[in-house]
Design a protein around this motif. Sequence first.
Motif, PDB file in Angstrom:
ATOM      1  N   THR A 167     -71.669  74.319 124.514  1.00 50.97           N
ATOM      2  CA  THR A 167     -70.793  74.702 125.612  1.00 50.97           C
ATOM      3  C   THR A 167     -69.580  75.426 125.043  1.00 50.97           C
ATOM      4  OG1 THR A 167     -69.530  72.647 125.523  1.00 50.97           O
ATOM      5  CG2 THR A 167     -71.495  72.664 126.943  1.00 50.97           C
ATOM      6  N   VAL A 168     -68.818  76.065 125.926  1.00 52.33           N
ATOM      7  CA  VAL A 168     -67.615  76.772 125.492  1.00 52.33           C
ATOM      8  C   VAL A 168     -66.667  75.828 124.769  1.00 52.33           C
ATOM      9  CG1 VAL A 168     -65.531  77.953 126.308  1.00 52.33           C
ATOM     10  CG2 VAL A 168     -67.763  78.562 127.267  1.00 52.33           C
ATOM     11  N   ILE A 169     -66.506  74.626 125.307  1.00 52.11           N
ATOM     12  CA  ILE A 169     -65.578  73.673 124.676  1.00 52.11           C
ATOM     13  C   ILE A 169     -66.128  73.166 123.345  1.00 52.11           C
ATOM     14  CG2 ILE A 169     -66.444  71.594 125.829  1.00 52.11           C
ATOM     15  CD1 ILE A 169     -63.451  70.772 126.114  1.00 52.11           C
ATOM     16  N   ASN A 180     -59.704  83.720 122.460  1.00 49.60           N
ATOM     17  CA  ASN A 180     -60.037  83.212 123.789  1.00 49.60           C
ATOM     18  C   ASN A 180     -61.133  84.050 124.429  1.00 49.60           C
ATOM     19  OD1 ASN A 180     -58.010  81.036 124.214  1.00 49.60           O
ATOM     20  ND2 ASN A 180     -56.571  82.715 123.942  1.00 49.60           N
ATOM     21  N   ILE A 181     -62.113  83.375 125.031  1.00 53.25           N
ATOM     22  CA  ILE A 181     -63.164  84.077 125.775  1.00 53.25           C
ATOM     23  C   ILE A 181     -62.613  84.435 127.158  1.00 53.25           C
ATOM     24  CG2 ILE A 181     -65.482  83.935 126.739  1.00 53.25           C
ATOM     25  CD1 ILE A 181     -66.155  81.857 124.622  1.00 53.25           C
ATOM     26  N   ILE A 182     -62.684  85.728 127.510  1.00 54.50           N
ATOM     27  CA  ILE A 182     -62.201  86.150 128.829  1.00 54.50           C
ATOM     28  C   ILE A 182     -63.337  86.606 129.743  1.00 54.50           C
ATOM     29  CG2 ILE A 182     -59.887  86.732 128.020  1.00 54.50           C
ATOM     30  CD1 ILE A 182     -60.723  89.645 127.928  1.00 54.50           C
ATOM     31  N   THR A 192     -66.189  86.232 134.733  1.00 57.42           N
ATOM     32  CA  THR A 192     -64.892  85.939 134.108  1.00 57.42           C
ATOM     33  C   THR A 192     -64.451  84.515 134.432  1.00 57.42           C
ATOM     34  OG1 THR A 192     -63.744  86.874 136.041  1.00 57.42           O
ATOM     35  CG2 THR A 192     -64.134  88.352 134.171  1.00 57.42           C
ATOM     36  N   ASP A 193     -65.299  83.801 135.154  1.00 57.34           N
ATOM     37  CA  ASP A 193     -65.008  82.414 135.514  1.00 57.34           C
ATOM     38  C   ASP A 193     -65.577  81.508 134.421  1.00 57.34           C
ATOM     39  OD1 ASP A 193     -64.295  80.103 136.805  1.00 57.34           O
ATOM     40  OD2 ASP A 193     -65.958  80.163 138.246  1.00 57.34           O
ATOM     41  N   ILE A 194     -64.840  81.384 133.334  1.00 58.08           N
ATOM     42  CA  ILE A 194     -65.334  80.681 132.149  1.00 58.08           C
ATOM     43  C   ILE A 194     -64.929  79.215 132.211  1.00 58.08           C
ATOM     44  CG2 ILE A 194     -65.504  80.730 129.641  1.00 58.08           C
ATOM     45  CD1 ILE A 194     -66.335  83.325 131.042  1.00 58.08           C
ATOM     46  N   LYS A 195     -65.897  78.358 132.469  1.00 58.13           N
ATOM     47  CA  LYS A 195     -65.630  76.924 132.539  1.00 58.13           C
ATOM     48  C   LYS A 195     -65.949  76.276 131.186  1.00 58.13           C
ATOM     49  CE  LYS A 195     -66.301  76.262 137.489  1.00 58.13           C
ATOM     50  NZ  LYS A 195     -66.234  77.681 137.838  1.00 58.13           N
TER      51      LYS A 195
END
Length: 222
Positions: A167-169, A180-182, A192-195
């Motif tokens: 996951t991104v986290i 930072n991922i934008i 662009t809704d990066i959770k």
Amino acid sequence: MARKQSEELSYGIIGLGRFGSALAYTLAEAGKEIMVLDCNEEKVRQIRGVTEHAYVVKDLQKETLRETGIQNCDIVVVCIGDKVDISILTTLNVINLGVPQVVAKANSPEQGEILEKIGAQVVYPEKDMAVRLAKRLISKRIFNLFELEQNIDISELKMTSKIAGKTVIQAQLRNLYGVNIIAISRNGWLTTDIKPEYVLNQDDTIVVIGDRDKIKRLADDL
């Protein structure tokens, strides 16, 4: 074109060679308000398809420029690189008209040095393009979209198996690399809704913002 009270910037372009024309069309496609000046009637006629503020000028003297209203633009780009004397005099005239930001194209370091001394920001289109290409060739996984001030870039990176499935986290790109991922692109779909729980895929392309060296370090590690 009168100076607007809104926060949206207006742009003036002087000279419709390859660089000036490409700049004008790109800004117009982005929805920006532009004013364009050139002595070539045919070039001006063609550009009127994207802006109503396109004018044929007989010369680039200060009074002629004032009559067009280009001094009301927030940013003016002088795209006359080949004719050094006209480039310098036109840039000086635009600066003296009180335009807040003046950018001038230069074809040589000597021309650029003079333009900088009279108060213009200088761009070297061919050199800048060569540098961007070199960076892209050196690092096959990274493609710089924008180079901002103070060594900050916005770049695209292709994902690899190293972090695919995380996951991104879990990837911890902010903590480990300071980027930072934008945005994330997957199969032609961009979000662009990066959770934090978004699972990265090996076929993903991520758009990141951060220090240039840190982005390169991330690209090298992938």
